[in-house]
Design a protein around this motif. Structure first.
Motif, PDB file in Angstrom:
ATOM      1  N   ALA A   1       9.536  19.201  14.198  1.00 58.55           N
ATOM      2  CA  ALA A   1      10.269  17.936  14.133  1.00 58.55           C
ATOM      3  C   ALA A   1       9.329  16.792  13.770  1.00 58.55           C
ATOM      4  N   PHE A   2       8.129  16.797  14.332  1.00 59.44           N
ATOM      5  CA  PHE A   2       7.151  15.752  14.008  1.00 59.44           C
ATOM      6  C   PHE A   2       6.770  15.816  12.538  1.00 59.44           C
TER       7      PHE A   2
ATOM      8  N   LYS B   1       8.669  16.777  10.071  1.00 61.06           N
ATOM      9  CA  LYS B   1       9.774  16.194   9.285  1.00 61.06           C
ATOM     10  C   LYS B   1       9.734  14.661   9.354  1.00 61.06           C
ATOM     11  N   ILE B   2       9.420  14.136  10.530  1.00 61.20           N
ATOM     12  CA  ILE B   2       9.335  12.677  10.678  1.00 61.20           C
ATOM     13  C   ILE B   2       8.214  12.130   9.810  1.00 61.20           C
ATOM     14  N   VAL B   3       7.067  12.790   9.832  1.00 56.75           N
ATOM     15  CA  VAL B   3       5.934  12.324   9.031  1.00 56.75           C
ATOM     16  C   VAL B   3       6.250  12.455   7.538  1.00 56.75           C
ATOM     17  N   SER B   4       6.921  13.524   7.142  1.00 57.05           N
ATOM     18  CA  SER B   4       7.298  13.678   5.732  1.00 57.05           C
ATOM     19  C   SER B   4       8.199  12.536   5.289  1.00 57.05           C
ATOM     20  N   SER B   5       9.157  12.196   6.117  1.00 60.96           N
ATOM     21  CA  SER B   5      10.044  11.082   5.786  1.00 60.96           C
ATOM     22  C   SER B   5       9.279   9.765   5.765  1.00 60.96           C
ATOM     23  N   LEU B   6       8.380   9.572   6.725  1.00 54.23           N
ATOM     24  CA  LEU B   6       7.575   8.349   6.758  1.00 54.23           C
ATOM     25  C   LEU B   6       6.774   8.201   5.474  1.00 54.23           C
TER      26      LEU B   6
ATOM     27  N   ASP C   1       9.390   8.015   2.276  1.00 52.98           N
ATOM     28  CA  ASP C   1      10.340   6.906   2.231  1.00 52.98           C
ATOM     29  C   ASP C   1       9.754   5.550   2.590  1.00 52.98           C
TER      30      ASP C   1
ATOM     31  N   GLU D   1       0.661  13.104   3.917  1.00 52.21           N
ATOM     32  CA  GLU D   1       1.297  13.634   5.127  1.00 52.21           C
ATOM     33  C   GLU D   1       0.257  14.331   6.007  1.00 52.21           C
TER      34      GLU D   1
END
Length: 134
Positions: free
Chosen positions: A28-29, A31-36, A39, A83
């Protein structure tokens, strides 16, 4: 011991369950970092560099047998490297904090040696008195 009961014993150990929770939270972390990165971080960097979308950066190196272009997507690699750097930095900070909590306080200076037993003190006094006589 049957294979099923042996597996059950292995799976119910605390360390295995902790590892499973860590893997889920890590995913989950990630995915959050990938989005950060994709995006939030890369768009302003792309604007600063000259209105570039990093995920679109690629070099055409040929075509495959079906006629589709074969691309070397170095922009996606740059994004993935960002990332990785963010995740590595966060893990470094977390481990640094954990190590700070684990550090033992500086050892106290050694205590003064205990006083000698009373008999020893009396014997030393007797010895000193005999030494003065002679």
């Amino acid at each position: 011991m049957s294979l099923a009961s042996e597996f059950k014993e292995f799976a119910m150990k605390g360390s295995v369950i902790d590892l499973a929770v860590g893997v889920v939270i890590g995913a989950a972390f990630g995915k959050i970092v990938s989005s950060l990165v994709a995006d939030v971080i890369m768009p302003p960097i792309g604007l600063l560099v000259g209105n570039i979308n990093f995920s679109d950066l690629a070099v055409h190196i040929g075509t495959d047998p079906t006629g589709k272009p074969v691309l070397l997507k170095y922009g996606v690699f740059i994004q993935t490297a960002f990332e990785f750097l963010i995740i590595a930095f966060v893990i470094f900070i977390a481990i640094k904090g954990i190590n700070r909590l684990k550090r033992q306080p500086a050892p106290a200076p050694p205590a003064a040696p205990p006083p000698p037993p009373r008999e020893e003190v009396l014997l030393e006094q007797i010895r000193d008195l005999l030494a003065k006589r002679t």
